[in-house]
Design an enzyme around this catalytic site. Structure first.
Site, PDB file in Angstrom:
ATOM      1  N   ARG A  86      97.560  70.920  -1.771  1.00 26.14           N
ATOM      2  CA  ARG A  86      98.973  70.787  -2.121  1.00 26.14           C
ATOM      3  C   ARG A  86      99.790  71.109  -0.878  1.00 26.14           C
ATOM      4  O   ARG A  86      99.417  72.008  -0.101  1.00 26.14           O
ATOM      5  CB  ARG A  86      99.376  71.754  -3.237  1.00 26.14           C
ATOM      6  CG  ARG A  86      98.912  71.357  -4.640  1.00 26.14           C
ATOM      7  CD  ARG A  86      99.675  70.156  -5.208  1.00 26.14           C
ATOM      8  NE  ARG A  86      99.262  69.846  -6.569  1.00 26.14           N
ATOM      9  CZ  ARG A  86      98.282  68.979  -6.884  1.00 26.14           C
ATOM     10  NH1 ARG A  86      97.641  68.329  -5.933  1.00 26.14           N
ATOM     11  NH2 ARG A  86      97.990  68.739  -8.138  1.00 26.14           N
ATOM     12  N   GLU A 132     107.533  66.141  -1.900  1.00 28.94           N
ATOM     13  CA  GLU A 132     107.107  64.734  -1.975  1.00 28.94           C
ATOM     14  C   GLU A 132     108.089  63.950  -2.837  1.00 28.94           C
ATOM     15  O   GLU A 132     108.588  64.481  -3.818  1.00 28.94           O
ATOM     16  CB  GLU A 132     105.703  64.661  -2.581  1.00 28.94           C
ATOM     17  CG  GLU A 132     104.676  65.351  -1.705  1.00 28.94           C
ATOM     18  CD  GLU A 132     103.270  65.360  -2.316  1.00 28.94           C
ATOM     19  OE1 GLU A 132     103.091  64.838  -3.429  1.00 28.94           O
ATOM     20  OE2 GLU A 132     102.362  65.908  -1.683  1.00 28.94           O
ATOM     21  N   HIS A 186      99.767  61.126  -0.860  1.00 26.43           N
ATOM     22  CA  HIS A 186      99.134  61.836  -1.994  1.00 26.43           C
ATOM     23  C   HIS A 186      98.259  60.894  -2.835  1.00 26.43           C
ATOM     24  O   HIS A 186      98.535  60.660  -4.014  1.00 26.43           O
ATOM     25  CB  HIS A 186     100.216  62.502  -2.879  1.00 26.43           C
ATOM     26  CG  HIS A 186      99.677  63.612  -3.717  1.00 26.43           C
ATOM     27  ND1 HIS A 186     100.412  64.708  -4.075  1.00 26.43           N
ATOM     28  CD2 HIS A 186      98.451  63.786  -4.287  1.00 26.43           C
ATOM     29  CE1 HIS A 186      99.669  65.515  -4.823  1.00 26.43           C
ATOM     30  NE2 HIS A 186      98.474  64.979  -4.980  1.00 26.43           N
TER      31      HIS A 186
HETATM   32  P1  NAP Z   1      88.742  74.260  -8.307  1.00 22.96           P
HETATM   33  O1  NAP Z   1      87.383  73.800  -8.673  1.00 22.96           O
HETATM   34  O2  NAP Z   1      89.491  75.145  -9.242  1.00 22.96           O
HETATM   35  O3  NAP Z   1      88.630  74.963  -6.864  1.00 22.96           O
HETATM   36  C1  NAP Z   1      89.626  75.746  -6.292  1.00 22.96           C
HETATM   37  C2  NAP Z   1      88.924  76.749  -5.387  1.00 22.96           C
HETATM   38  O4  NAP Z   1      89.918  77.455  -4.647  1.00 22.96           O
HETATM   39  C3  NAP Z   1      88.112  77.781  -6.159  1.00 22.96           C
HETATM   40  O5  NAP Z   1      86.833  77.895  -5.584  1.00 22.96           O
HETATM   41  C4  NAP Z   1      88.918  79.062  -6.001  1.00 22.96           C
HETATM   42  O6  NAP Z   1      88.162  80.249  -5.963  1.00 22.96           O
HETATM   43  C5  NAP Z   1      89.560  78.827  -4.653  1.00 22.96           C
HETATM   44  N1  NAP Z   1      90.732  79.669  -4.467  1.00 22.96           N
HETATM   45  C6  NAP Z   1      91.755  79.884  -5.312  1.00 22.96           C
HETATM   46  N2  NAP Z   1      92.638  80.728  -4.772  1.00 22.96           N
HETATM   47  C7  NAP Z   1      92.162  81.061  -3.547  1.00 22.96           C
HETATM   48  C8  NAP Z   1      92.614  81.894  -2.501  1.00 22.96           C
HETATM   49  N3  NAP Z   1      93.772  82.576  -2.616  1.00 22.96           N
HETATM   50  N4  NAP Z   1      91.867  82.006  -1.396  1.00 22.96           N
HETATM   51  C9  NAP Z   1      90.686  81.349  -1.292  1.00 22.96           C
HETATM   52  N5  NAP Z   1      90.198  80.531  -2.235  1.00 22.96           N
HETATM   53  C10 NAP Z   1      90.929  80.388  -3.357  1.00 22.96           C
HETATM   54  O7  NAP Z   1      89.709  73.025  -8.056  1.00 22.96           O
HETATM   55  P2  NAP Z   1      89.345  71.601  -7.402  1.00 22.96           P
HETATM   56  O8  NAP Z   1      89.061  70.645  -8.500  1.00 22.96           O
HETATM   57  O9  NAP Z   1      88.374  71.778  -6.320  1.00 22.96           O
HETATM   58  O10 NAP Z   1      90.791  71.233  -6.806  1.00 22.96           O
HETATM   59  C11 NAP Z   1      91.380  72.034  -5.795  1.00 22.96           C
HETATM   60  C12 NAP Z   1      92.832  71.641  -5.584  1.00 22.96           C
HETATM   61  O11 NAP Z   1      92.886  70.370  -4.955  1.00 22.96           O
HETATM   62  C13 NAP Z   1      93.660  71.447  -6.868  1.00 22.96           C
HETATM   63  O12 NAP Z   1      94.180  72.659  -7.333  1.00 22.96           O
HETATM   64  C14 NAP Z   1      94.738  70.487  -6.438  1.00 22.96           C
HETATM   65  O13 NAP Z   1      95.884  71.203  -6.047  1.00 22.96           O
HETATM   66  C15 NAP Z   1      94.131  69.758  -5.252  1.00 22.96           C
HETATM   67  N6  NAP Z   1      93.886  68.328  -5.520  1.00 22.96           N
HETATM   68  C16 NAP Z   1      94.536  67.393  -4.770  1.00 22.96           C
HETATM   69  C17 NAP Z   1      94.313  66.044  -4.992  1.00 22.96           C
HETATM   70  C18 NAP Z   1      95.010  65.007  -4.172  1.00 22.96           C
HETATM   71  O14 NAP Z   1      95.290  63.925  -4.696  1.00 22.96           O
HETATM   72  N7  NAP Z   1      95.269  65.230  -2.908  1.00 22.96           N
HETATM   73  C19 NAP Z   1      93.416  65.633  -5.992  1.00 22.96           C
HETATM   74  C20 NAP Z   1      92.761  66.615  -6.729  1.00 22.96           C
HETATM   75  C21 NAP Z   1      93.016  67.966  -6.488  1.00 22.96           C
HETATM   76  P3  NAP Z   1      87.387  80.870  -7.237  1.00 22.96           P
HETATM   77  O15 NAP Z   1      86.035  80.213  -7.213  1.00 22.96           O
HETATM   78  O16 NAP Z   1      87.332  82.326  -6.933  1.00 22.96           O
HETATM   79  O17 NAP Z   1      88.192  80.527  -8.444  1.00 22.96           O
END
Ligand code: NAP
Length: 320
Positions: free
Chosen positions: A239, A268, A287
């Site tokens: 994000r 955005e 995005h």
């Molecule tokens: P996810 O499986 O929930 O993974 C998020 C990871 O970030 C988890 O391992 C979490 O740790 C870690 N985390 C959270 N807070 C943190 C911090 N303060 N410091 C270090 N690590 C931290 O989510 P995902 O499916 O991989 O997606 C991740 C993000 O990508 C989404 O939240 C979204 O904002 C973004 N995204 C963007 C697009 C795009 O179109 N560009 C598409 C999809 C997603 P824990 O294991 O401890 O919970």
């Protein structure tokens, strides 16, 4: 008895709408490119039992406190920083998201962005189109290698792990920093845990894949860019809010880091006069992380399934 009312905040697939219409009264904002105006959203939310929302809709206390029938907000995204989840809990509104179905597609795009930035693909494409190609030359559009370099992933969740998996195919040395350590994944993928500072210092590529939260907001700033190698390439497809864009601009301008690939921005959509777009070292995308036809369709279907479950009095498939 009248059917429950579902409001969809953007034009989505007809098939998904038809499926919902079998059970519910459905209304949809008919624009594909345009965010539903706030007054329309507030008005529809007041009548709605369910909202199928996009990451561009602010589902906040103002909306939730006025929407007395509302039982579920099904966000068509894995991130839910557009929703006040605490307020939804207080108002007994279930919030759902669309994890997993978009993991590989977003990891593909993240790795594509990394490669495009390292190998200067947009510049190379423009070079030909602008008729600048005079002959082969030794350092013409020479970029940075990807193979055998160190990739540091910040946020090793579903997408972070899928990016790591891709990197191993390029013989990269993968390190990561995450809120919680994941030893099983380390041995599965042959990757190593480091502190955040060590990751910044050691990585040739830094990829951010955390959600946007109060802890990660502005995580990449002057101080963090200063700790990176001046040959480092920063990639963000999480994000925009995790980056201080002014600091990123200055870090690139001063040569503190080499380049950046960005799929997401603080506000955005950005316009063509955004300062970061003036830099050749920036590869910017609008995005599109999860944007393949297959995945966006799966995200719509999953959001619709969550709505059906909750309005049927069952547990949602993917609650937040
Ligand atoms: P996810 O499986 O929930 O993974 C998020 C990871 O970030 C988890 O391992 C979490 O740790 C870690 N985390 C959270 N807070 C943190 C911090 N303060 N410091 C270090 N690590 C931290 O989510 P995902 O499916 O991989 O997606 C991740 C993000 O990508 C989404 O939240 C979204 O904002 C973004 N995204 C963007 C697009 C795009 O179109 N560009 C598409 C999809 C997603 P824990 O294991 O401890 O919970």
């Amino acid at each position: 008895m009248s059917k429950p009312f579902v409001y969809i905040t953007r034009k989505i697939s007809n098939d998904v709408v038809k499926d919902l219409e079998e059970y519910f009264t459905v209304e949809m904002w008919q624009e594909e490119e345009e965010v539903v105006p706030r007054d329309v959203l507030l008005n529809k939310a007041k009548q709605a039992d369910a909202i199928l929302s996009m990451l561009t809709d602010s589902i906040d206390e103002e909306l939730l406190s006025q929407s007395n029938n509302l039982k579920v907000v099904a966000n068509m995204a894995v991130g839910y920083d557009n929703i006040d989840v605490e307020s939804a809990k207080r108002h007994q509104v279930t919030v759902t998201n669309t994890p997993d179905v978009l993991t590989d597609t977003t990891a593909d795009l993240t790795f594509t962005l990394l490669m495009a930035t390292a190998r200067r693909l947009p510049e190379a494409v423009d070079y030909i189109k602008d008729d600048l190609w005079k002959s082969w030359s030794p350092y013409m559009l020479a970029g940075s290698d990807i193979h055998h370099k160190t990739l540091g992933i910040v946020g090793l969740g579903s997408i972070g792990q899928a990016v790591a998996k891709r990197a191993t195919g390029f013989d990269m040395n993968v390190i990561y920093y995450n809120r919680s350590r994941k030893e099983e994944v380390e041995s599965q993928l042959g990757i190593q845990y480091t502190s955040f500072d060590e990751l910044l210092e050691q990585s040739d590529f830094v990829v951010c894949m955390t959600p946007l939260t109060t802890e990660t907001e502005g995580l990449f700033n002057e101080e963090t860019f200063n700790k990176m190698k001046n040959t480092a390439i920063f990639i963000n497809s999480s994000r925009g809010g995790v980056v201080n864009e002014d600091d990123l601009y200055h870090a690139l301008k001063q040569g503190d880091i080499k380049a950046a690939g960005l799929d997401v921005f603080q506000n955005e959509p950005i316009r063509a006069d955004h300062p970061l777009l003036s830099l050749n070292e920036v590869v910017a995308l609008p995005h599109i992380g999860s944007s393949s036809v297959e995945t966006r369709t799966e995200m719509m279907k999953l959001a619709a399934r969550n709505i059906k479950k909750v309005l049927n009095g069952e547990e949602p498939v993917t609650p937040v």
